[in-house]
Motif scaffolding. Structure first.
Motif, PDB file in Angstrom:
ATOM      1  N   GLU A 190       0.947  -1.297  -0.175  1.00 46.46           N
ATOM      2  CA  GLU A 190      -0.132  -0.168  -0.079  1.00 46.46           C
ATOM      3  C   GLU A 190       0.728   1.291   0.093  1.00 46.46           C
ATOM      4  O   GLU A 190       2.036   1.362   0.100  1.00 46.46           O
ATOM      5  CB  GLU A 190      -0.951  -0.059   1.127  1.00 46.46           C
ATOM      6  CG  GLU A 190      -0.468  -0.329   2.500  1.00 46.46           C
ATOM      7  CD  GLU A 190      -1.151  -0.334   3.713  1.00 46.46           C
ATOM      8  OE1 GLU A 190      -1.979  -1.270   3.559  1.00 46.46           O
ATOM      9  OE2 GLU A 190      -1.072   0.698   4.737  1.00 46.46           O
ATOM     10  N   PHE A 215       4.589   7.639   1.143  1.00 50.63           N
ATOM     11  CA  PHE A 215       4.829   6.518   2.145  1.00 50.63           C
ATOM     12  C   PHE A 215       4.396   5.161   1.413  1.00 50.63           C
ATOM     13  O   PHE A 215       3.189   5.019   1.097  1.00 50.63           O
ATOM     14  CB  PHE A 215       4.172   6.634   3.318  1.00 50.63           C
ATOM     15  CG  PHE A 215       4.092   5.330   4.262  1.00 50.63           C
ATOM     16  CD1 PHE A 215       5.291   5.144   4.841  1.00 50.63           C
ATOM     17  CD2 PHE A 215       2.703   5.112   4.743  1.00 50.63           C
ATOM     18  CE1 PHE A 215       5.197   3.884   5.779  1.00 50.63           C
ATOM     19  CE2 PHE A 215       2.799   3.863   5.746  1.00 50.63           C
ATOM     20  CZ  PHE A 215       3.839   3.452   5.863  1.00 50.63           C
ATOM     21  N   ARG A 217       4.420   1.061   1.671  1.00 51.94           N
ATOM     22  CA  ARG A 217       4.551   0.038   2.483  1.00 51.94           C
ATOM     23  C   ARG A 217       4.352  -1.338   1.917  1.00 51.94           C
ATOM     24  O   ARG A 217       3.287  -1.842   1.891  1.00 51.94           O
ATOM     25  CB  ARG A 217       3.648   0.186   4.005  1.00 51.94           C
ATOM     26  CG  ARG A 217       3.777  -1.108   4.927  1.00 51.94           C
ATOM     27  CD  ARG A 217       2.524  -0.678   5.957  1.00 51.94           C
ATOM     28  NE  ARG A 217       2.519  -1.489   6.996  1.00 51.94           N
ATOM     29  CZ  ARG A 217       1.922  -2.899   6.696  1.00 51.94           C
ATOM     30  NH1 ARG A 217       1.096  -3.254   5.505  1.00 51.94           N
ATOM     31  NH2 ARG A 217       1.918  -3.785   7.831  1.00 51.94           N
ATOM     32  N   PRO A 222       7.299  -5.075   5.918  1.00 60.16           N
ATOM     33  CA  PRO A 222       7.040  -3.702   6.059  1.00 60.16           C
ATOM     34  C   PRO A 222       8.141  -2.810   6.545  1.00 60.16           C
ATOM     35  O   PRO A 222       8.530  -1.550   6.409  1.00 60.16           O
ATOM     36  CB  PRO A 222       6.084  -3.594   7.353  1.00 60.16           C
ATOM     37  CG  PRO A 222       5.371  -4.707   7.207  1.00 60.16           C
ATOM     38  CD  PRO A 222       6.400  -5.865   6.726  1.00 60.16           C
ATOM     39  N   ALA A 225       9.836  -0.324   3.990  1.00 58.17           N
ATOM     40  CA  ALA A 225       8.889   1.095   3.877  1.00 58.17           C
ATOM     41  C   ALA A 225       9.984   2.079   3.462  1.00 58.17           C
ATOM     42  O   ALA A 225      10.900   2.270   3.971  1.00 58.17           O
ATOM     43  CB  ALA A 225       8.066   1.362   5.077  1.00 58.17           C
ATOM     44  N   ARG A 243      13.534   9.412   4.942  1.00 55.17           N
ATOM     45  CA  ARG A 243      12.463   8.397   5.736  1.00 55.17           C
ATOM     46  C   ARG A 243      12.805   8.556   7.167  1.00 55.17           C
ATOM     47  O   ARG A 243      11.809   8.482   7.833  1.00 55.17           O
ATOM     48  CB  ARG A 243      13.334   7.198   5.178  1.00 55.17           C
ATOM     49  CG  ARG A 243      12.591   5.865   5.590  1.00 55.17           C
ATOM     50  CD  ARG A 243      13.460   4.639   4.964  1.00 55.17           C
ATOM     51  NE  ARG A 243      12.950   3.347   5.339  1.00 55.17           N
ATOM     52  CZ  ARG A 243      13.324   2.661   6.220  1.00 55.17           C
ATOM     53  NH1 ARG A 243      14.225   2.896   7.049  1.00 55.17           N
ATOM     54  NH2 ARG A 243      12.778   1.520   6.270  1.00 55.17           N
TER      55      ARG A 243
END
Lengths: 352, 544
Positions: A190, A215, A217, A222, A225, A243
């Motif tokens: 996502e 962002f 992910r 994760p 990310a 980040r």
């Protein structure tokens, strides 16, 4: 319509010698090779929003390398009339306008025409750059997959707008982006993308302040990310908060009645429901003595359902419009802007 | 304009319906301690626990108080905010508590529980906000110089803190429509990534808001899954109209909360809950015809409004679409979970029709059983499974739990709670107001429903009255004058049947809550389990 409909081959035509853009002259060889040009605009009076995407997708399993598929979708939002959307087969001028297509003179308008097959919705806009893009960004995930993008806020647009409310002239300011890479939707997981421009000030000049945030992910890990917040001042990117220096949080949920399912055909396909769209999004970033806060409060969303090539579940991109506060301090200069923004909350292909 | 005692009374009233588990926990802390409360505006109150309820009354009257508490506005506000440690709040002339050390600590634990939960409820916040405006805010602010405020030169807070604590959170709180102050969630803090989709979809902050939210989501899904086609006027409009009628939302909440408590997502439980609601609605439509009921959920029953033929057909269609909605889980949950849900729904339907057969048989033969156990058996079959037990099991199946041993752990707790709930509903039909209750007053007596009250009456009255009651029951509903229902109500009051039923419901509810804690200890503590606990306690604190 025939004057700008995209009825030729689905490959982008070479634009000249060398990497004239908007993309490198490299064929799409894998079914999950992708590239797209994204446009998102808000009217200066805060009443309207436009989102459009022209996408190229690599060959299907049984097609020869280099075969490309081309789709375009157009969404228009009016605060009173709600969302109007084309299917994925909107007609667009060829090649689609891009700030990344060279040569590209600064300040000279270019044409962007996109229309649903029945011409509702449709736009015919003159687009003009007022600033400069960020440096190219890249996210790697799932071993061999990646997504590369480059963004430019402060794109001014004027022209004709046609939706259920009829034709009108509009004055917009927004954001353009080119994206390419190789990824499957379930592996991507996502993302939360978005931007906000200061919409006050002289329309001939770049926005005083603008922000673009990202962002991503990935679902498998994760820990891979990617996150960033980029801040523009007077048309140039002034700070890139990387980040480790940014944080994202959400609160509440947009009323489901305020989320419209698009494109229109998606309603007939029994698409599985998705989680509610967050109502508030806050992003904070600090670096040295500089800091920035973006506080977004959603008021409407369109859920664009994109079929996934590698999973049963569709990938959904929620195009969300809302009020926004962008404030901070850079190099000792403090600012606070109240404006409108567009945020994308995407995901869903990795569900279940 | 409320005084301090009034604010406290209003707060505890709100908590009793919106956070019953918290009130029950606070009452447990308080035990037998009786508090005498004095406030800065000279109002007074007493506070004590009655089983799982908290009773607060103005103007203390007796002398049996074990703890006395003196609040001024400052300490009252600080207590509500949970802003300071007790030692910081206990300033001279601000907060004073007298009593034994153990009693004072128990009192403080009770206050802390209440204030923690009250501060998360928008409706309670509004009460206190108005009160603050009334008394002026300068006196109670914990830190007059502002300290860590927005004027800070170099903010170091993450986005999560911004949303939870900073501007414009306070504005949002007071202007928003959401009854619950939902906590923010971090997506990214520089190190850990969360999903924007992973909303903790059910919260136990406010049980009423949670019930509404789950019900609305499920109704929304039902309306989405029902076809938009002809014949609208004689079929689909009837179904849509019936589905959106007022209801408590108990079943959707149990399905969704159990699903989330066991690791599923809210959306995973929505279609199963939609199917359950459609079966339930179909049963209600047919049930109302069989019982000759005139009102349901505050409106005329479907057959009264549209005639028996169309109502029967709409009820059939509801069952048909319930099957369709059950199968729609295939595309979201996959085969194995859907099969689990089908299995649970089939069992539930079978129990329900068996229970209905038992009760209708009793009415048909003009028979009233003698034992409460017979009622419990019938009630469990007729409503216990589909109101309480099956929703939990279906929610668990939607979350992927298909182990029969784990599923059975829901049975006893929710069986007891379900019977208690049904008895309370029956009592409310006799003593509650139609507007609040939704069904016609004394409708149960008109239709001759075999309730605990009727069974108790037949067991504890003279043979003459029993004979008379039997005669009243023998009238078909349509020929039964309202005066006969009132005569039976008077007989029940005379025999103490309503008190007996209320106490029996309380007893069963406590047993159910006890089993809930023991049997469901395998579910880790999480917000969704807390919602289940709130539902379980709802029956213990419900005002009859």
């Amino acid at each position: 319509m025939a004057s700008f409909s995209y009825r030729g081959g689905i490959s982008a035509e070479p634009l000249g010698l060398g990497p004239a853009g908007p993309f490198p002259r490299a064929p799409l060889v894998d079914p999950i090779d992708r590239r797209w040009l994204h446009y998102a605009f808000l009217s200066r009076d805060g009443r309207r929003a436009m989102v459009a995407n022209s996408a190229w997708l690599g060959p299907a399993e049984d097609e020869p390398p280099g075969t490309e598929r081309f789709t375009t979708i157009l969404l228009l939002h009016d605060r009173e009339g709600g969302w109007s959307s084309s299917q994925f087969n909107a007609d667009t001028a060829r090649p689609p306008w891009s700030a990344f297509a060279l040569p590209h003179a600064h300040g000279v308008p270019g044409e962007l025409k996109i229309a649903a097959s029945d011409n509702n919705p449709s736009v015919a806009l003159n687009l003009k750059r007022t600033g400069r893009p960020c440096t190219s960004q890249c996210a790697f995930f799932a071993g061999d997959q990646h997504l590369r993008w480059q963004s430019e806020p402060g794109i001014a647009a004027t022209g004709t707008w046609n939706d259920d409310g009829g034709k009108s002239q509009v004055d917009l300011i927004g954001y353009h982006e080119r994206v390419r890479g190789r990824w499957s939707w379930p592996a991507l997981g996502e993302w939360v993308f978005g931007f906000a421009n200061d919409m006050s000030g002289d329309p001939e000049n770049p926005p005083e302040w603008a922000g673009v945030f990202t962002f991503i992910r990935p679902s498998a890990d994760p820990g891979e990310a990617t996150a960033s917040f980029m801040l523009w001042n007077k048309g140039r990117m002034r700070r890139h908060f990387p980040r480790r220096n940014v944080s994202f949080a959400v609160r509440g949920e947009l009323e489901r009645n305020d989320v419209t399912l698009t494109p229109p055909l998606a309603g007939l396909l029994g698409v599985a429901p998705m989680a509610g769209v967050p109502k508030r999004l806050a992003i904070t970033a600090t670096q040295g003595d500089d800091w920035v806060v973006l506080d977004f409060n959603a008021d409407a969303a369109a859920r664009v359902v994109i079929p996934s090539e590698t999973s049963f579940h569709a990938f959904s991109v929620h195009e969300v419009v809302g009020d926004c506060i962008l404030s901070g301090s850079v190099g000792g200069e403090k600012f606070s802007v109240t404006t409108r923004g567009i945020v994308e909350f995407s995901g869903g292909a990795d569900a279940g | 304009m409320l005084d301090s005692a009034g604010v406290l009374i209003t707060t505890i009233d709100a908590l009793t319906i919106r956070a019953p588990a918290i009130v029950a926990a606070a009452a447990k802390q308080l035990g037998s301690i009786k508090l005498q409360l004095f406030f800065g505006d000279r109002s007074e109150a007493e506070l004590f626990a009655d089983n799982s309820s908290l009773i607060v009354r103005r103007d203390p009257s007796d002398e049996s108080y074990r703890v006395q508490v003196h609040f001024d506005d400052r300490s009252l506000m600080l207590l509500f905010d949970s802003a300071e440690k007790p030692s910081a709040e206990a300033l001279e002339k601000s907060l004073d508590m007298r009593g034994s050390r153990e009693d004072l600590l128990a009192t403080w634990r009770c206050f802390s529980l209440l204030s923690q939960r009250a501060s998360g409820l928008r409706s309670v916040q509004a009460i206190w906000s108005a009160y603050r405006d009334q008394v002026g805010d300068a006196a109670w602010r914990p830190d007059a110089d502002g300290g860590d405020t927005q004027t800070e030169e170099m903010p170091r807070w993450p986005a999560l803190a911004w949303l939870n604590d900073r501007y414009p959170a306070a504005q949002e709180l007071l202007s928003g429509n959401d009854p619950v102050l939902v906590p923010a969630r971090s997506l990214w803090n520089g190190r850990d990534a969360g999903s924007w989709q992973a909303a903790p979809d059910v919260f136990d902050n406010d049980l009423m808001a949670t019930l509404d939210r789950c019900k609305d989501r499920v109704v929304d899904e039902i309306l989405r899954l029902l076809p938009h086609k002809q014949p609208k006027r004689d079929l689909y409009d009837l179904m849509r109209d019936y589905v959106v009628r007022e209801g408590k939302g108990l079943r959707p909440t149990l399905v969704i909360a159990t699903c989330v408590a066991l690791g599923g997502r809210m959306e995973d439980g929505v279609r199963a809950a939609a199917a359950l609601e459609m079966f339930h609605n179909g049963f209600l439509v047919h049930d109302d015809i069989a019982d000759e009921s005139t009102h349901r959920r505050g409106k005329p029953t479907l057959h009264m409004e549209h005639g028996i033929g169309l109502a029967v057909n709409a009820g059939d269609a509801m069952h048909l679409f319930a099957v369709d909605m059950t199968l729609s889980n295939l595309e979201t949950l996959g085969l194995s979970r859907t099969l689990g849900i089908i299995h649970e729904i089939l069992f539930m339907c079978r129990e329900t029709v068996e229970g209905q057969a038992i009760e209708l048989g009793w009415i048909h033969r003009n028979f009233v059983p003698r034992r409460d156990a017979d009622y419990a058996r019938m009630s469990t079959k007729k409503t216990g499974w589909y109101t309480c037990i099956s929703p939990c099991r279906i929610g668990a199946a939607a979350a992927g739990v298909t182990d029969p041993e784990q599923l059975d752990k829901f049975n006893e707790a929710f069986r007891l709670i379900g019977i208690a709930f049904q008895i309370q509903d029956d009592v409310l039909n006799l003593v509650g107001e139609t507007e609040v209750y939704g069904k016609e007053a004394l409708g149960d007596l008109l239709e001759g429903k075999r309730t605990v009250m009727m069974i108790h009456l037949f067991r504890n009255t003279t043979p003459e009255i029993v004979e008379r009651m039997r005669e009243i029951n023998s009238f078909p509903r349509i020929d039964k004058p309202f005066a006969l229902a009132e005569e039976m109500l008077a007989a029940m009051e005379g025999a103490g049947s309503i008190d007996y039923a209320s106490k029996l419901a309380q007893k069963l509810a406590y047993q159910g809550v006890d089993r809930f804690e023991k049997d469901l200890a395998f579910i880790p503590e999480n917000p969704a389990k807390a919602v289940l606990r709130q539902v379980a306690n709802y029956v213990t604190t419900r005002n009859l």
